[in-house]
Design an enzyme around this catalytic site. Sequence first.
Site, short mmCIF file in Angstrom:
data_model
loop_
_atom_site.label_atom_id
_atom_site.label_comp_id
_atom_site.label_asym_id
_atom_site.label_seq_id
_atom_site.Cartn_x
_atom_site.Cartn_y
_atom_site.Cartn_z
N SER A 141 47.59 2.67 42.63
CA SER A 141 46.19 2.97 43.00
C SER A 141 45.67 3.96 41.98
O SER A 141 46.44 4.69 41.36
CB SER A 141 46.14 3.60 44.40
OG SER A 141 44.89 4.24 44.60
N TYR A 154 49.33 10.00 50.41
CA TYR A 154 49.01 8.69 49.84
C TYR A 154 48.97 8.79 48.30
O TYR A 154 49.60 7.99 47.60
CB TYR A 154 47.67 8.17 50.39
CG TYR A 154 47.27 6.84 49.81
CD1 TYR A 154 48.13 5.74 49.88
CD2 TYR A 154 46.05 6.67 49.16
CE1 TYR A 154 47.77 4.52 49.33
CE2 TYR A 154 45.68 5.45 48.61
CZ TYR A 154 46.55 4.37 48.70
OH TYR A 154 46.20 3.17 48.15
N1 LIG Z 1 41.96 -1.59 49.25
C1 LIG Z 1 41.90 -0.58 48.38
O1 LIG Z 1 40.87 0.08 48.20
C2 LIG Z 1 43.12 -0.22 47.58
C3 LIG Z 1 42.96 0.65 46.49
C4 LIG Z 1 44.06 1.00 45.74
C5 LIG Z 1 45.31 0.47 46.06
N2 LIG Z 1 45.42 -0.37 47.13
C6 LIG Z 1 46.77 -0.87 47.43
O2 LIG Z 1 46.75 -2.28 47.52
C7 LIG Z 1 47.84 -2.72 48.33
C8 LIG Z 1 47.34 -3.79 49.27
O3 LIG Z 1 46.39 -3.22 50.16
P1 LIG Z 1 45.08 -3.99 50.65
O4 LIG Z 1 43.93 -3.23 50.17
O5 LIG Z 1 45.17 -5.43 50.36
O6 LIG Z 1 45.18 -3.70 52.23
P2 LIG Z 1 45.44 -4.62 53.49
O7 LIG Z 1 44.45 -5.73 53.52
O8 LIG Z 1 45.51 -3.68 54.64
O9 LIG Z 1 46.87 -5.25 53.20
C9 LIG Z 1 48.07 -4.56 53.41
C10 LIG Z 1 49.17 -5.57 53.52
O10 LIG Z 1 50.41 -4.88 53.72
C11 LIG Z 1 51.05 -5.42 54.87
N3 LIG Z 1 51.83 -4.38 55.53
C12 LIG Z 1 51.37 -3.22 56.07
N4 LIG Z 1 52.40 -2.56 56.62
C13 LIG Z 1 53.51 -3.32 56.44
C14 LIG Z 1 54.87 -3.18 56.78
N5 LIG Z 1 55.33 -2.11 57.47
N6 LIG Z 1 55.75 -4.16 56.44
C15 LIG Z 1 55.31 -5.26 55.76
N7 LIG Z 1 54.04 -5.44 55.39
C16 LIG Z 1 53.16 -4.48 55.73
C17 LIG Z 1 49.91 -5.92 55.75
O11 LIG Z 1 50.32 -6.96 56.62
P3 LIG Z 1 50.81 -6.78 58.14
O12 LIG Z 1 49.84 -5.84 58.81
O13 LIG Z 1 50.78 -8.17 58.65
O14 LIG Z 1 52.19 -6.24 58.05
C18 LIG Z 1 48.98 -6.50 54.70
O15 LIG Z 1 49.40 -7.80 54.35
C19 LIG Z 1 48.40 -1.46 49.01
O16 LIG Z 1 49.58 -1.06 48.35
C20 LIG Z 1 47.31 -0.42 48.78
O17 LIG Z 1 47.81 0.89 48.73
C21 LIG Z 1 44.38 -0.75 47.89
#
Ligand SMILES: NC(=O)c1ccc[n+]([C@@H]2O[C@H](COP(=O)([O-])OP(=O)(O)OC[C@H]3O[C@@H](n4cnc5c(N)ncnc54)[C@H](OP(=O)(O)O)[C@@H]3O)[C@@H](O)[C@H]2O)c1
Length: 265
Positions: A141, A154
């Site tokens: 991130s 985080y």
């Molecule tokens: N969105 C942003 O602004 C942003 C910015 C920078 C970085 N990121 C990074 O991008 C990555 C993906 O996030 P996203 O934005 O796509 O969010 P998201 O839509 O909430 O996706 C998170 C994913 O992780 C899974 N997950 C959560 N807890 C888990 C666990 N204990 N075991 C296995 N799977 C788990 C969730 O599925 P289940 O709930 O089904 O387990 C979901 O598929 C993350 O690493 C996040 O830190 C996001």
Amino acid sequence: MSELLGTAVITGASSGIGAVYADRLAQRGYDLVLVARSADKLAEVAGRISAKTGRKVDVLPADLGDAADLARVEAFLRETPDITLLVNNAGLGGALKLVDSDIDQMTSLITLNVTALTRLTYAIVPQFIARGAGTIVNIASIVAINPEALNGVYGGSKAFVLAFSQNLWHELADTGVTVQVVLPGATATDFWAIAGVPVEHLPSEIVMRSEDLVDAALVALDRGEFVTIPPLQDGTLFDTYEAARQAMIGKLSTATPAPRYRKAA
Ligand SMILES: NC(=O)c1ccc[n+]([C@@H]2O[C@H](COP(=O)([O-])OP(=O)(O)OC[C@H]3O[C@@H](n4cnc5c(N)ncnc54)[C@H](OP(=O)(O)O)[C@@H]3O)[C@@H](O)[C@H]2O)c1
């Protein structure tokens, strides 16, 4: 298995960025194994993508914050010979200040963002080295380099992902294994609502679509870029930052303290 490309394993593939990686990698010709907790959401994503692309898409429901489930996914990575790409994407966010956030939730965040990503990497790297090929994409991130922005745990967890990836990239340089670390800025996914700040509350000009984020990151992967920051418009800013870091390397360990740390006479 896809004869050409093999199988990509994507964690956190039930929604958001991970589900877009799944779609794009299947379109490129990878077979997929999708990991997340929600079996029903995974099945929906898998069904949609296999119908669209004709690729083989399997699901591996697992809570990567649970030691037994994590060990099961590690064993799968160690024992499945056709895996060619691992996207370490599953992650939890946090936007609250230290005094407002719960230490047990922060510990769960570290377990998922740091421990699971590390253990899955350890599980796959020996196989990639032995084969002289394979790709690891770690989703960090922008808070890795701007930990002041959201919750400090985080930010710290994503700084770990960046530092761990930097070491991997360095250590695996001559092995044929590719490493990329992706630093998304604010991206429109469920992440924000889960972290306590609905994405609609952010100014729209700072929020990227998850499709745009993943498409940009894949362009960078194709070009062999190691650190990828899709929202950073002027890439030379990162080059300058990295050049300053490189300039310090070799000067960070000496027998005597620097003169500025001498006691005043
Ligand atoms: N969105 C942003 O602004 C942003 C910015 C920078 C970085 N990121 C990074 O991008 C990555 C993906 O996030 P996203 O934005 O796509 O969010 P998201 O839509 O909430 O996706 C998170 C994913 O992780 C899974 N997950 C959560 N807890 C888990 C666990 N204990 N075991 C296995 N799977 C788990 C969730 O599925 P289940 O709930 O089904 O387990 C979901 O598929 C993350 O690493 C996040 O830190 C996001």
